[in-house]
Design an enzyme around this catalytic site. Structure first.
Site, short mmCIF file in Angstrom:
data_model
loop_
_atom_site.label_atom_id
_atom_site.label_comp_id
_atom_site.label_asym_id
_atom_site.label_seq_id
_atom_site.Cartn_x
_atom_site.Cartn_y
_atom_site.Cartn_z
N GLU A 199 1.46 -1.72 12.99
CA GLU A 199 1.57 -3.18 13.06
C GLU A 199 2.03 -3.68 14.42
O GLU A 199 2.26 -4.87 14.60
CB GLU A 199 2.52 -3.67 11.96
N LYS A 220 4.04 1.83 15.98
CA LYS A 220 5.12 1.69 15.00
C LYS A 220 5.09 2.87 14.01
O LYS A 220 6.12 3.35 13.57
CB LYS A 220 4.92 0.38 14.23
N GLN A 221 3.90 3.30 13.67
CA GLN A 221 3.76 4.34 12.64
C GLN A 221 2.40 5.01 12.77
O GLN A 221 1.56 4.58 13.55
CB GLN A 221 3.91 3.72 11.26
N TRP A 227 0.84 -1.20 0.00
CA TRP A 227 0.00 0.00 0.00
C TRP A 227 0.87 1.25 0.00
O TRP A 227 0.38 2.36 -0.23
CB TRP A 227 -0.94 0.01 1.21
N ASP A 228 2.16 1.09 0.21
CA ASP A 228 3.11 2.20 0.18
C ASP A 228 2.94 3.02 -1.11
O ASP A 228 3.08 4.24 -1.11
CB ASP A 228 4.55 1.69 0.21
C1 BGC Z 1 5.08 -1.12 7.46
C2 BGC Z 1 3.99 -1.24 6.41
C3 BGC Z 1 4.63 -1.15 5.04
C4 BGC Z 1 5.75 -2.18 4.89
C5 BGC Z 1 6.51 -2.03 3.59
C6 BGC Z 1 6.14 -2.18 7.22
O1 BGC Z 1 7.17 -2.04 8.14
O2 BGC Z 1 4.54 -1.28 8.74
O3 BGC Z 1 3.05 -0.21 6.57
O4 BGC Z 1 3.67 -1.37 4.07
O5 BGC Z 1 6.69 -2.01 5.93
O6 BGC Z 1 7.13 -0.78 3.52
#
Ligand code: BGC
Length: 772
Positions: free
Chosen positions: A488, A600-601, A357-358
């Site tokens: 996550e 995490k984000q 989804w990035d």
């Molecule tokens: C992130 C995801 C992302 C993936 C690839 C993961 O560490 O939590 O949001 O899609 O990395 O970049």
């Protein structure tokens, strides 16, 4: 964190050789051209720690899944970007001694990535155990002008000896993927041949029948004169080489030119590959290194002309943003709608070249603003072409009636990831894919996209949400249970605010698009409805969900809750954590992370970023303050969203802090993981931090809006955007703002809430500016 690279506005410079940094440098100095790419491995043999990587976009391997506990719905395979033929190799021997930087004494080592012109160079002096000193000068690039071509110039000079030199340029297809699940090799040889100075290898993947043909054409010069030295022709399984034998005197310099062509069955019939590839490498050799390099430099000149960001007063920040822009352009050029942007691009295996989804969440705006509109459109078409697969994916999980769940990780539209909490639960990705359609149309004004393709994807995603919700009798509301949000560090939660919100937003937007098409493109609407067997009751259901969706909130804090009961967790702040325990994912047990309140984000904030115009500033501010203090930014995607929102609420210091974190993430190895590869998709976030964050760029109601501030440490910055046929250069400096329309097209623009009409070639100067 590691800072060993010199600051320079246009170059990445590694002064001196330290084998400890080799894996990191191999990632950072990677080269690519959207079609193929390569880690910065050495040409000559290297027995130290290294991750060999040569990749071709879209050439992958469906490696059989490894999983401890199989769950129904898991995909059968995990798609891997494939390490393919190593075309870089040039072995050097002097009087029988191998040139190997892990074994020789190394002096005056310098490696430079020239981002302005798109090439990598390296020089050093190596001293062998017998005291022989050899000076090496190497330069290479992967052509932006000719996607299937690369070239290497490799010179050695005898500094203090005379002796016998052996130079062996080769192609080696006997490569492995470090992340192969069962240690298997993925390639078989189909054909290979070697003649005087030229040869090729045609390989085929053990599954899916991808064919790659790589050819080399070599030339040797001694002290500038072309030479045809004695040579051996070596032909082994998946390996071909020429071994040249030369006698050299002190101060003799021998230069090898190695021209490479690499093609694949993605673009040619298998039967054509050998002829095509050999012809291309020969043509490259005829053109010669200098001409190809001049083309390369011109091609990069054009890219920078459209996408450069200039920063004055801070070389580290300048280098950071250019590195990000450089890598993004190396990863995706947007000519082929079957390709996409892997989180590591061509710089490593982990996450590989798969699509996440990035792309929609972070990368799309970069390409929208810095490249031709067709590039961003191709990113959308990629998902459009995968719609059927997304519907099959949803059907496998029990959804019906054309509902689509796009994969979290994919190479070809099929889900290829198998951690249940991600594969099954991170359904928010569907929202980002819908949002990207809005983003594209809002930016470009290309409403026809909705009529030609967009609505079909939106309906399929809306249908998914309509089935994924369930009605809670207890709450008298719709809920979404058992999900993982963007954060996550928390799985299987109920009512993740972001997921609930983006689901409702998708339904709202789909209805809005249907209304729009009814007015403007009634035939398209009718065609779509028929194609997808649309039933009027669906609209009623969508309205009902929109009206009765449940959102967790906390009145006292005045915030949206990341999920039900989030506040039951022990509420700690990142500032209270012991520094040496960061990053948490390298120090804490997974269980401890899951139970903690740390993010995490961006999660709620991701929603406020996408849907910013639907919330007042105070709401954004309260949520930002609350969640930012609990976010460890252990996804590289995180700081950029925070930078944009911090700027939005006027916290310029925080915006700058977050910008620094994203812009030099790889150059300074912030997250201690760049040796696996660079964080390509988050690089687009760095661009967002400047353009949407510092520049305050938004497009609302067909108007370009700017709300810039100048970070305290900078004396000026400027960025360019390609907006509806106009190339606009926005410069923010101590004297105020200058907005230059570098095209013939007029545009409407709003700066600090005041409206202006900017004519073609026109300039707008505004004395005021904000400083932060
Ligand atoms: C992130 C995801 C992302 C993936 C690839 C993961 O560490 O939590 O949001 O899609 O990395 O970049």
């Amino acid at each position: 964190m590691k800072q060993y690279l010199e600051h320079h506005p246009w170059k990445i410079i590694e002064p001196g050789f330290d084998s400890e940094n080799q894996l990191l440098s191999e990632s950072i100095f990677s080269l690519g051209n959207g079609y193929m790419g390569q880690r910065a491995n050495f040409e000559e043999e290297y027995s130290g720690e290294t991750l060999q990587g040569n990749y071709m976009a879209g050439v992958y391997y469906p490696d059989k899944t490894v999983v401890g506990w199989w769950k129904i719905g898991y995909p059968e395979y995990f798609a891997k970007v494939l390490n393919s033929t190593n075309w870089l190799g040039i072995d050097i021997k002097v009087d029988g001694q191998v040139l190997d930087l892990a074994k020789c004494r190394v002096e005056k080592f310098q490696r430079i990535l020239n981002m302005k012109e798109g090439y990598l160079s390296r020089e050093f002096i190596a001293e062998f155990s017998n005291g022989n000193r050899l000076k090496v000068n190497a330069c290479r690039f992967i052509s932006m002008a000719r996607p299937e071509i690369a070239a290497i110039r490799y010179s050695v000079k005898a500094l203090n000896f005379e002796g016998k030199l052996e130079i062996t340029p080769y192609l080696d297809g006997d490569v492995i993927n470090q992340d192969a699940n069962y240690g298997e090799k993925f390639w078989d040889q189909v054909a290979g041949d070697i003649n005087d100075g030229r040869g090729y290898l045609l390989l085929k993947t053990k599954k899916l029948d991808f064919h790659i043909c790589t050819a080399m054409d070599c030339q040797i010069r001694k002290n500038g004169q072309e030479l045809r030295p004695d040579l051996d022709k070596i032909k082994n399984e998946k390996y071909i080489a020429n071994k040249y034998f030369l006698d050299i005197q002190q101060n003799d310099e021998v230069t090898l030119f190695k021209y490479i062509a690499s093609t694949s069955s993605r673009y040619y019939q298998v039967g054509e590959l050998i002829a095509e590839t050999s012809c291309q490498s020969r043509k490259a050799a005829e053109l010669g290194f200098d001409n190809l390099l001049a083309e390369q430099s011109a091609a990069w000149g054009e890219i920078w002309q459209k996408s450069d960001i200039k920063i004055e007063g801070d070389t580290a920040a300048q280098q950071g943003i250019r590195f990000n822009i450089f890598q993004l352009n190396q990863t995706y050029t947007g000519e082929d709608e079957r390709l996409n942007i892997g989180p590591k691009g061509f710089t490593g295996e982990k996450y590989g070249g798969s699509t996440y989804w990035d792309t929609e969440g972070f990368c799309l705006p970069f390409y929208l603003s810095t490249a031709d509109q067709s590039v961003a459109k191709n990113l959308l078409l990629y998902r459009y072409r995968h719609l059927e697969k997304a519907q099959e994916n949803a059907a496998r999980l029990g959804f019906s009636g054309g509902a689509a769940l796009y994969p979290m990780v994919t190479m070809n539209g099929e889900e290829s990831h198998n951690e249940w909490e991600i594969t099954f639960e991170e359904i928010h990705r569907n929202g980002a894919i819908a949002y990207a359609i809005y983003n594209y149309v809002n930016y470009t004004g290309d409403y026809s996209y909705l009529a030609d393709y967009g609505l079909e994807v939106l309906i399929a995603i809306a249908r998914f949400w309509a089935q994924r919700v369930n009605y809670s009798e207890k709450k008298n509301k719709y809920v979404i249970l058992g999900v993982t949000g963007p954060n996550e560090y928390e799985n299987n939660v109920n009512n993740n605010w972001y997921t609930n919100r983006i689901a409702v937003w998708t339904l709202e937007y789909t209805l809005e698009v249907m209304d729009y098409l009814k007015q403007e493109y009634p035939e398209s609407l009718a065609k779509f409805k028929e194609k997808v067997s649309f039933k009027p009751e669906e609209i009623n259901k969508w309205h009902d969900i929109i009206n009765k969706m449940y959102y967790p909130i906390d009145e006292e804090e005045g915030i949206f809750l990341q999920q039900d009961n989030y506040l039951d967790k022990e509420q700690l702040l990142v500032s209270e954590l012991v520094k040496k325990e960061l990053p948490l994912n390298q120090h804490w047990s997974w269980d401890r992370i899951l139970r903690s309140c740390f993010l995490k984000q961006a999660d709620v904030l991701q929603g406020l970023y996408f849907l910013e115009d639907k919330y007042d500033l105070e709401t954004i501010r309260r949520n930002f303050r609350f969640y930012e203090a609990r976010t460890v930014h252990e996804s590289s995607l995180s700081p950029s969203v925070h930078a944009v929102l911090a700027a939005r609420i006027g916290d310029y210091q925080k915006a700058y802090e977050m910008y620094l974190r994203t812009s030099r993430l790889d150059l300074d190895n912030y997250n201690n993981d760049t040796e696996d590869g660079c964080h390509i998709t988050s690089m687009a976030g760095t661009w967002l931090a400047i353009v949407q964050g510092f520049g305050g760029l938004r497009i609302r109601d067909n108007t370009l809006i700017l709300n810039p501030f100048l970070p305290e440490k900078w004396s000026s910055y400027s960025f360019k955007i390609n907006y509806r046929g106009a190339l606009v250069n926005i410069m923010v400096g101590l004297e105020g703002l200058t907005i230059q329309n570098e095209s013939k097209n007029d545009i409407e623009i709003k700066v600090y809430d005041k409206e202006y009409h900017l004519a073609g070639d026109g300039q707008l100067k505004i004395k005021d500016y904000k400083q932060g």
